[in-house]
Motif scaffolding. Structure first.
Motif, PDB file in Angstrom:
ATOM      1  N   GLU A  83       2.473  11.524  16.091  1.00  0.00           N
ATOM      2  CA  GLU A  83       3.723  11.312  15.349  1.00  0.00           C
ATOM      3  C   GLU A  83       3.429  11.237  13.847  1.00  0.00           C
ATOM      4  OE1 GLU A  83       6.468   9.125  13.070  1.00  0.00           O
ATOM      5  OE2 GLU A  83       4.690   8.090  13.876  1.00  0.00           O
TER       6      GLU A  83
ATOM      7  N   LEU B 277       2.563   7.858  12.007  1.00  0.00           N
ATOM      8  CA  LEU B 277       1.269   7.336  12.420  1.00  0.00           C
ATOM      9  C   LEU B 277       0.149   8.212  11.873  1.00  0.00           C
ATOM     10  CD1 LEU B 277      -0.608   5.509  14.018  1.00  0.00           C
ATOM     11  CD2 LEU B 277      -0.077   6.851  16.076  1.00  0.00           C
ATOM     12  N   ARG B 278       0.354   9.510  11.931  1.00  0.00           N
ATOM     13  CA  ARG B 278      -0.657  10.434  11.422  1.00  0.00           C
ATOM     14  C   ARG B 278      -0.947  10.161   9.942  1.00  0.00           C
ATOM     15  NH1 ARG B 278       1.615  14.971  12.991  1.00  0.00           N
ATOM     16  NH2 ARG B 278       2.481  15.591  10.979  1.00  0.00           N
TER      17      ARG B 278
ATOM     18  N   ASP C  94      -8.593   8.074  19.048  1.00  0.00           N
ATOM     19  CA  ASP C  94      -7.190   8.476  19.074  1.00  0.00           C
ATOM     20  C   ASP C  94      -6.985   9.977  18.885  1.00  0.00           C
ATOM     21  OD1 ASP C  94      -6.455   5.899  19.586  1.00  0.00           O
ATOM     22  OD2 ASP C  94      -5.874   5.413  17.526  1.00  0.00           O
TER      23      ASP C  94
ATOM     24  N   TYR D  17      -3.982   0.777  11.847  1.00  0.00           N
ATOM     25  CA  TYR D  17      -3.695   1.615  10.678  1.00  0.00           C
ATOM     26  C   TYR D  17      -2.552   1.055   9.822  1.00  0.00           C
ATOM     27  CZ  TYR D  17      -5.937   4.606  14.165  1.00  0.00           C
ATOM     28  OH  TYR D  17      -6.773   5.114  15.127  1.00  0.00           O
ATOM     29  N   ARG D  18      -2.140  -0.161  10.092  1.00  0.00           N
ATOM     30  CA  ARG D  18      -0.988  -0.722   9.383  1.00  0.00           C
ATOM     31  C   ARG D  18      -1.258  -0.842   7.886  1.00  0.00           C
ATOM     32  NH1 ARG D  18       0.779  -5.678   7.817  1.00  0.00           N
ATOM     33  NH2 ARG D  18      -1.086  -6.690   8.642  1.00  0.00           N
TER      34      ARG D  18
ATOM     35  N   ARG E 224      -0.551   7.316   8.319  1.00  0.00           N
ATOM     36  CA  ARG E 224      -1.265   6.042   8.181  1.00  0.00           C
ATOM     37  C   ARG E 224      -2.736   6.197   8.579  1.00  0.00           C
ATOM     38  NH1 ARG E 224       3.107   4.148  11.003  1.00  0.00           N
ATOM     39  NH2 ARG E 224       1.816   3.365  12.720  1.00  0.00           N
TER      40      ARG E 224
ATOM     41  N   ASP F 236      -1.959  -2.880  15.393  1.00  0.00           N
ATOM     42  CA  ASP F 236      -1.965  -1.569  14.746  1.00  0.00           C
ATOM     43  C   ASP F 236      -3.121  -1.510  13.753  1.00  0.00           C
ATOM     44  OD1 ASP F 236      -1.535   0.797  13.447  1.00  0.00           O
ATOM     45  OD2 ASP F 236       0.454   0.301  12.663  1.00  0.00           O
TER      46      ASP F 236
END
Length: 388
Positions: free
Chosen positions: A297, A300-301, A177, A236-237, A303, A234
């Motif tokens: 974003e 997200l970054r 990613d 990274y949730r 997480r 996801d």
């Protein structure tokens, strides 16, 4: 010897185009499922199209009643087993489980148990070709199953190439990613297994399917063909995901890194693991820095960074001694599992799925108008099984 984490292990696989490979049919499709019955529709459609028996191993949000009804409605021959009611003693006690029990590395999942139970049933039933198919996998072209089954004449295991959500650990997802090279490998989500590989088992650790591909010392001859599509999620949730994966990811990446370097498990000593840890932890720290500097974003970054920090924190608790002890325990478990399979085959092998259910003392009861048979051979409550 230079120990490092490789970004791809594809060189270890034989790749086949679906147009050039031989074809055959599976004896059964085995689905370890924990989701509601609608998630089974892809597996049911594949079983119907190829007229293949469907074995549904249910727990969590998957019930045998709804799973059996879903299969019955499609006219598919199926057996649904409630894993929560199965005697855990059916699978031999593993030294790897004992090593990790009551530690931070213990993994509270039932996927490995389900797959191992599937192997026991396959060995008893006399099946020669089975397909493990997860309930979050779509098959763009079910004709690929015939190719995978056909290749089992030459290879003990054949994986379908994943064209959907990459089947990677959280760490490897983050590497990709941030724009770095990161490949995928074959896995248990869509894995064809021939009778020759029934003597391998799934340890209860992340990347259990990578360990299944080994014969106790080396990688079994393995192939990849066709396509499977894993549904998106996801990674990274919840940072606990990365924490729970770290030991299994470290062990598997370290072992397969040896194979990529044309070395074997005999080289996986404490010195090797110390060098490997240094490279893996460097990669994770560099990935954290890349994430922090990226234009991803903000939510997200954050997480991603939390997950990677969880991974590096857990990594710091992994020692070279633990890795060498785990591999020794795993090799002992390989012998234990092969003995179990050999004994079952010698005394009960080839008896058919109905007899396999009886030998394993998995009595059935009625669901959706199914016949009833109850065993009283066990002290504990019998494992419910729904047949259609």
């Amino acid at each position: 010897m230079t120990a490092r984490q490789y970004r791809s292990h594809r060189g270890l696989l034989a790749a086949f185009d679906t147009f050039d490979a031989p074809r055959a049919e599976f004896d059964a499709i085995i689905v370890p499922t924990g989701r509601p019955a609608p998630y089974l529709r892809q597996a049911i459609a594949a079983a119907r199209e190829h007229d293949v028996f469907l074995l549904l191993l249910c727990s969590r949000r998957s019930t045998i009643a709804s799973a059996a009804l879903e299969a019955k409605g499609a006219g598919v021959r199926a057996l649904a087993i409630d894993i929560d009611e199965v005697d855990p003693g059916l699978v031999p006690p593993f030294a790897t489980d004992q090593l990790l029990r009551e530690t931070r590395f213990q993994r509270p999942t039932d996927t490995s148990f389900k797959r191992n139970l599937g192997l026991l049933i396959a060995a008893l039933a006399g099946w020669q070709r089975i397909l493990f198919l997860d309930d979050d996998i779509d098959l763009p072209d079910t004709a690929d199953l015939g190719v995978a089954a056909g290749l089992l004449g030459e290879f003990p295991v054949v994986g379908l190439a994943n064209a959907g959500m990459p089947d990677n650990s959280v760490v490897c997802h983050a590497i990709r990613d941030v724009g770095q090279a990161q490949d995928t490998f074959i896995g248990g989500g869509a894995l064809a297994v021939g009778e020759a590989a029934f003597g391998s088992f799934f340890p209860n650790i992340y990347n259990e399917d990578w360990f299944f591909l080994l014969d106790g010392r080396d990688l079994r001859p393995s192939a990849v063909t066709g396509l499977a599509v894993q549904k998106r999620y996801d990674p990274y949730r919840d940072a606990r995901r990365a924490r729970g994966e770290e030991l299994g990811d470290t062990l598997a990446e370290g072992v397969f890194g040896l194979f990529d370097s044309h070395l074997g498990l005999m080289h996986a000593d404490e010195r090797y693991w110390r060098e490997f840890f240094a490279d893996r932890r460097r990669i994770i720290r560099e990935t954290i820095a890349l994430v922090q500097r990226s234009k991803i974003e903000a939510g997200l970054r954050a997480r991603m960074v939390d997950s990677l920090r969880a991974a590096i924190g857990r990594s710091e608790l992994i020692t070279p001694e633990l890795c060498t002890r785990y591999l020794r325990a795993w090799q002992a478990d390989c012998v234990r599992w092969r003995r179990r399979i050999t004994e079952l085959r010698r005394y009960h092998g080839g008896s058919g799925v109905e007899q396999a259910v009886g030998v394993l003392d998995l009595p059935s009861f009625a669901q959706a108008g199914v016949d009833v048979r109850v065993s009283t051979g066990r002290r504990r409550s019998a494992a419910p099984v729904a047949r259609v």
